[in-house]
Motif scaffolding. Structure first.
Motif, PDB file in Angstrom:
ATOM      1  N   GLY A 198      41.260 -34.505  14.376  1.00 31.37           N
ATOM      2  CA  GLY A 198      39.814 -35.094  13.754  1.00 31.37           C
ATOM      3  C   GLY A 198      39.232 -36.250  14.556  1.00 31.37           C
ATOM      4  O   GLY A 198      37.817 -36.180  14.752  1.00 31.37           O
ATOM      5  N   ILE A 199      39.733 -36.870  15.119  1.00 28.89           N
ATOM      6  CA  ILE A 199      39.382 -38.037  15.920  1.00 28.89           C
ATOM      7  C   ILE A 199      38.774 -37.525  17.206  1.00 28.89           C
ATOM      8  O   ILE A 199      37.476 -37.729  17.652  1.00 28.89           O
ATOM      9  CB  ILE A 199      40.400 -39.328  16.467  1.00 28.89           C
ATOM     10  N   GLY A 200      39.493 -36.646  17.823  1.00 26.44           N
ATOM     11  CA  GLY A 200      38.991 -35.754  18.695  1.00 26.44           C
ATOM     12  C   GLY A 200      37.561 -35.029  18.807  1.00 26.44           C
ATOM     13  O   GLY A 200      36.889 -35.002  19.455  1.00 26.44           O
ATOM     14  N   SER A 201      37.812 -34.441  17.688  1.00 26.27           N
ATOM     15  CA  SER A 201      36.664 -33.676  17.114  1.00 26.27           C
ATOM     16  C   SER A 201      35.194 -34.450  16.870  1.00 26.27           C
ATOM     17  O   SER A 201      34.220 -34.256  17.418  1.00 26.27           O
ATOM     18  CB  SER A 201      36.966 -32.929  15.878  1.00 26.27           C
ATOM     19  N   VAL A 202      35.463 -35.676  16.137  1.00 27.55           N
ATOM     20  CA  VAL A 202      34.539 -36.756  16.156  1.00 27.55           C
ATOM     21  C   VAL A 202      33.678 -36.911  17.435  1.00 27.55           C
ATOM     22  O   VAL A 202      32.581 -36.879  17.840  1.00 27.55           O
ATOM     23  CB  VAL A 202      34.627 -37.882  15.309  1.00 27.55           C
ATOM     24  N   ILE A 203      34.628 -37.454  18.583  1.00 28.16           N
ATOM     25  CA  ILE A 203      34.313 -37.778  19.843  1.00 28.16           C
ATOM     26  C   ILE A 203      33.648 -36.621  20.469  1.00 28.16           C
ATOM     27  O   ILE A 203      32.463 -36.784  21.105  1.00 28.16           O
ATOM     28  CB  ILE A 203      35.538 -38.444  20.657  1.00 28.16           C
ATOM     29  N   MET A 240      29.491 -34.245  13.617  1.00 29.61           N
ATOM     30  CA  MET A 240      30.499 -35.516  13.579  1.00 29.61           C
ATOM     31  C   MET A 240      30.938 -35.384  12.152  1.00 29.61           C
ATOM     32  O   MET A 240      32.043 -35.803  11.768  1.00 29.61           O
ATOM     33  CB  MET A 240      30.004 -36.715  13.965  1.00 29.61           C
ATOM     34  N   ALA A 241      29.857 -35.384  11.194  1.00 34.68           N
ATOM     35  CA  ALA A 241      30.169 -35.180   9.777  1.00 34.68           C
ATOM     36  C   ALA A 241      31.201 -34.364   9.262  1.00 34.68           C
ATOM     37  O   ALA A 241      32.140 -34.775   8.549  1.00 34.68           O
ATOM     38  CB  ALA A 241      29.067 -34.957   9.119  1.00 34.68           C
ATOM     39  N   PHE A 242      31.223 -33.139  10.022  1.00 32.86           N
ATOM     40  CA  PHE A 242      32.298 -32.236   9.868  1.00 32.86           C
ATOM     41  C   PHE A 242      33.765 -32.706  10.385  1.00 32.86           C
ATOM     42  O   PHE A 242      34.599 -32.479   9.825  1.00 32.86           O
ATOM     43  CB  PHE A 242      31.985 -30.756  10.264  1.00 32.86           C
ATOM     44  N   SER A 243      33.521 -33.166  11.482  1.00 28.30           N
ATOM     45  CA  SER A 243      34.675 -33.586  12.231  1.00 28.30           C
ATOM     46  C   SER A 243      35.196 -34.742  11.643  1.00 28.30           C
ATOM     47  O   SER A 243      36.671 -34.701  12.077  1.00 28.30           O
ATOM     48  CB  SER A 243      34.222 -34.059  13.652  1.00 28.30           C
ATOM     49  N   PHE A 244      34.733 -35.593  10.860  1.00 30.46           N
ATOM     50  CA  PHE A 244      35.581 -36.523  10.377  1.00 30.46           C
ATOM     51  C   PHE A 244      36.427 -36.172   9.397  1.00 30.46           C
ATOM     52  O   PHE A 244      37.576 -36.508   8.941  1.00 30.46           O
ATOM     53  CB  PHE A 244      34.541 -37.485   9.829  1.00 30.46           C
ATOM     54  N   SER A 245      36.290 -34.878   8.899  1.00 28.41           N
ATOM     55  CA  SER A 245      36.909 -34.317   8.119  1.00 28.41           C
ATOM     56  C   SER A 245      38.359 -33.890   8.513  1.00 28.41           C
ATOM     57  O   SER A 245      39.334 -34.038   7.868  1.00 28.41           O
ATOM     58  CB  SER A 245      36.375 -33.065   7.165  1.00 28.41           C
ATOM     59  N   PHE A 274      18.740 -37.547   6.232  1.00 28.18           N
ATOM     60  CA  PHE A 274      19.572 -36.706   7.141  1.00 28.18           C
ATOM     61  C   PHE A 274      21.148 -37.547   7.029  1.00 28.18           C
ATOM     62  O   PHE A 274      22.027 -36.485   7.043  1.00 28.18           O
ATOM     63  CB  PHE A 274      19.126 -36.688   8.296  1.00 28.18           C
ATOM     64  N   ILE A 275      21.128 -38.758   7.190  1.00 28.85           N
ATOM     65  CA  ILE A 275      22.291 -39.368   7.019  1.00 28.85           C
ATOM     66  C   ILE A 275      23.112 -39.044   5.793  1.00 28.85           C
ATOM     67  O   ILE A 275      24.234 -38.691   5.825  1.00 28.85           O
ATOM     68  CB  ILE A 275      22.275 -40.817   7.523  1.00 28.85           C
ATOM     69  N   ILE A 276      22.257 -39.309   4.582  1.00 30.09           N
ATOM     70  CA  ILE A 276      22.980 -38.662   3.183  1.00 30.09           C
ATOM     71  C   ILE A 276      23.333 -37.606   3.236  1.00 30.09           C
ATOM     72  O   ILE A 276      24.438 -37.215   2.715  1.00 30.09           O
ATOM     73  CB  ILE A 276      21.770 -39.103   2.317  1.00 30.09           C
ATOM     74  N   PHE A 277      22.364 -36.649   3.830  1.00 31.27           N
ATOM     75  CA  PHE A 277      22.995 -35.210   3.965  1.00 31.27           C
ATOM     76  C   PHE A 277      24.078 -35.094   4.526  1.00 31.27           C
ATOM     77  O   PHE A 277      25.120 -34.182   4.221  1.00 31.27           O
ATOM     78  CB  PHE A 277      21.885 -34.266   4.318  1.00 31.27           C
ATOM     79  N   SER A 278      24.328 -35.515   5.667  1.00 32.00           N
ATOM     80  CA  SER A 278      25.302 -35.191   6.685  1.00 32.00           C
ATOM     81  C   SER A 278      26.663 -35.976   5.867  1.00 32.00           C
ATOM     82  O   SER A 278      27.890 -35.393   5.875  1.00 32.00           O
ATOM     83  CB  SER A 278      25.334 -36.028   7.859  1.00 32.00           C
ATOM     84  N   LEU A 279      26.638 -37.006   5.407  1.00 22.89           N
ATOM     85  CA  LEU A 279      27.593 -37.722   4.541  1.00 22.89           C
ATOM     86  C   LEU A 279      28.175 -36.924   3.328  1.00 22.89           C
ATOM     87  O   LEU A 279      29.200 -36.722   3.017  1.00 22.89           O
ATOM     88  CB  LEU A 279      27.241 -38.987   3.833  1.00 22.89           C
ATOM     89  N   LEU A 280      27.253 -36.110   2.536  1.00 20.75           N
ATOM     90  CA  LEU A 280      27.416 -35.100   1.621  1.00 20.75           C
ATOM     91  C   LEU A 280      28.254 -33.832   2.280  1.00 20.75           C
ATOM     92  O   LEU A 280      29.061 -33.263   1.502  1.00 20.75           O
ATOM     93  CB  LEU A 280      26.497 -34.608   0.813  1.00 20.75           C
ATOM     94  N   CYS A 281      27.939 -33.450   3.536  1.00 19.80           N
ATOM     95  CA  CYS A 281      28.420 -32.429   4.189  1.00 19.80           C
ATOM     96  C   CYS A 281      29.800 -32.755   4.685  1.00 19.80           C
ATOM     97  O   CYS A 281      31.022 -32.176   4.392  1.00 19.80           O
ATOM     98  CB  CYS A 281      27.851 -32.219   5.485  1.00 19.80           C
ATOM     99  N   MET A 282      30.297 -34.140   4.792  1.00 21.87           N
ATOM    100  CA  MET A 282      31.377 -34.719   5.183  1.00 21.87           C
ATOM    101  C   MET A 282      32.273 -34.728   3.911  1.00 21.87           C
ATOM    102  O   MET A 282      33.507 -34.275   4.086  1.00 21.87           O
ATOM    103  CB  MET A 282      31.463 -36.073   5.586  1.00 21.87           C
ATOM    104  N   LEU A 283      31.791 -35.132   2.730  1.00 28.25           N
ATOM    105  CA  LEU A 283      32.512 -34.868   1.535  1.00 28.25           C
ATOM    106  C   LEU A 283      32.861 -33.302   1.143  1.00 28.25           C
ATOM    107  O   LEU A 283      34.161 -33.464   0.899  1.00 28.25           O
ATOM    108  CB  LEU A 283      31.509 -35.341   0.331  1.00 28.25           C
TER     109      LEU A 283
END
Length: 409
Positions: free
Chosen positions: A61-66, A354-359, A223-232
């Motif tokens: 996941g860390i690599g995916s975010v980067i 990145m939002a998905f990658s944090f997962s 869009f940041i809020i949207f991305s955070l919800l995508c991460m959730l």
């Protein structure tokens, strides 16, 4: 016959480039059987505990975010053609190196490097889809690409289950070959097209009609809020790749071959139904409504696992999860594409990626720890509740962004 005609019509208007991007993705993902079996490989072959396996998957996941950030940045600077080519050719040999790093530290290192390189492909690929698709066909172009991914995941895990029962080394070898073949096909088809596109782009610059670079997605609060919800959403959804295979192995007592078949069944469902469902949703529902139903369906599918693990329940849960995925993921990509503008598409795709990658950082370590300390039932019920919350949030923020898009831009 009427349903078949609707199915065929859902593919009309998609460009040759969109089809080739999907074919390349199909070949690449057909070999992507390592990730679903990585947790099983570590617990079965290497003797890792659940927490150790979760730690290694966290490094993926860390690599995916980067990789998502680097991929988005380089796409805007170098173009999606170069980024996709480099990613495919550089990630291929790394699969072969995985068996040579059997320690915890070694697995964390090789998975981190492999993830950075392979995941830089995603934002570049998303930009390529928006580049070659007509505006009215963007969602269906993303769906075609996802259909290829899921057909690949239908083939890959089923084949991976069979091969891993013989030797896990087959998994890594097939991934290497598939990435190389995908890279060669991509370069052969798109090299000339990329040269022509760059020439046209230079001409537009001379005529001063190219769109200016839009604002940074990192300053776009909605869009940041949207991305955070995508991460959730993705924190719960992507248990498909790690805790679900372990649950099948340790609680449902399935062997690797059966696990591969169930994961492959998900891909089959998506290949058969995605274009039909997306086409129907586009005509009859708003994007906000579609995201709400999709996320809620995923929550229901995970909650079912807390009550029973008979094979019928496992298949029912996977069916509902697949339908929810169809309704959620392509429309999340559409919202991202619609929100971006000018020369910042890579940055928007990268941030959402990145939002998905944090997962991939949070899900393995959180999922395995909750399962280990509180049991799988708690994990599945908790996932259902979180996905219901994410469903409401995605409905709200997507409606807000799309309603205000014209006034903001």
């Amino acid at each position: 016959m009427g349903l078949f005609r609707v199915y065929v019509d859902s593919f009309k208007g998609l460009s040759k480039e969109a089809w080739m991007l999907s074919i390349v993705m199909l070949i690449n993902r057909s070999g992507s059987m390592v990730l679903p079996f990585l947790g099983v490989y570590m617990t079965d072959k290497l003797g890792f505990g659940l927490k150790e396996a979760g730690l290694v998957l966290m490094f993926y996941g860390i690599g995916s975010v980067i990789g998502s950030w680097i991929g988005g940045y380089l796409t805007d600077k170098l173009g999606e053609y170069r980024v996709q080519s480099f990613s495919l050719f550089l990630s291929a040999p790394l699969f072969m190196f995985i068996p040579f790093f059997p320690t915890l530290e070694g697995m964390m290192s090789i998975i981190l490097i492999q993830s950075i390189i392979s995941e830089s492909f995603r934002p570049a690929n998303s930009v390529a889809i928006t580049k070659y698709a007509r505006p009215e066909n963007i969602t269906r172009a993303f769906s075609l690409n996802r259909m290829a991914i899921n057909l690949g995941f239908s083939i890959g895990p089923a084949l991976g289950g069979i091969l891993s029962a013989i030797s896990y080394n087959f998994l890594f070898g097939v991934n290497t070959v598939a990435a190389l073949v995908a890279g060669i096909m991509y370069v052969v088809f798109f090299r000339k097209r990329n040269i022509i596109f760059k020439a046209k782009q230079k001409l537009r610059k001379k005529e001063d009609i190219i769109k200016p670079v839009g604002k940074s997605p990192y300053k776009d609060v909605k869009f940041i809020i949207f991305s955070l919800l995508c991460m959730l959403f993705s924190i719960c959804f992507f248990q498909f790749f790690n805790t679900i295979p372990i649950f099948y192995k340790e609680v449902a007592h399935l062997d690797q071959t059966s696990i591969g078949y169930i994961l492959g069944y998900s891909g089959f469902i998506i290949v058969v139904l995605e274009m039909l469902i997306v086409n129907f949703a586009e005509k009859h529902f708003t994007i906000g409504q579609t995201l709400f139903v999709g996320a809620l369906a995923c929550g229901i599918s995970y909650s079912l696992l807390a009550f029973d693990h008979h094979i019928f329940t496992l298949l029912l849960s996977m069916t509902i999860l697949s339908v929810g995925e169809i309704l959620a993921l392509p429309f999340m990509s559409t919202v991202t594409a619609m929100r971006s503008e000018g020369g910042n598409k890579g940055a928007y795709m990268g941030l959402n990626g990145m939002a998905f990658s944090f997962s991939f950082i949070i899900t393995p370590i959180l999922g395995t720890n909750v399962a280990s300390e509180l049991g799988f039932n708690t994990l599945w019920i908790g996932s259902g509740i979180i996905l219901a919350i994410a469903a409401v949030g995605l409905w709200w923020i997507s409606n807000l962004m799309l309603q205000n898009k014209k006034s903001e831009h």
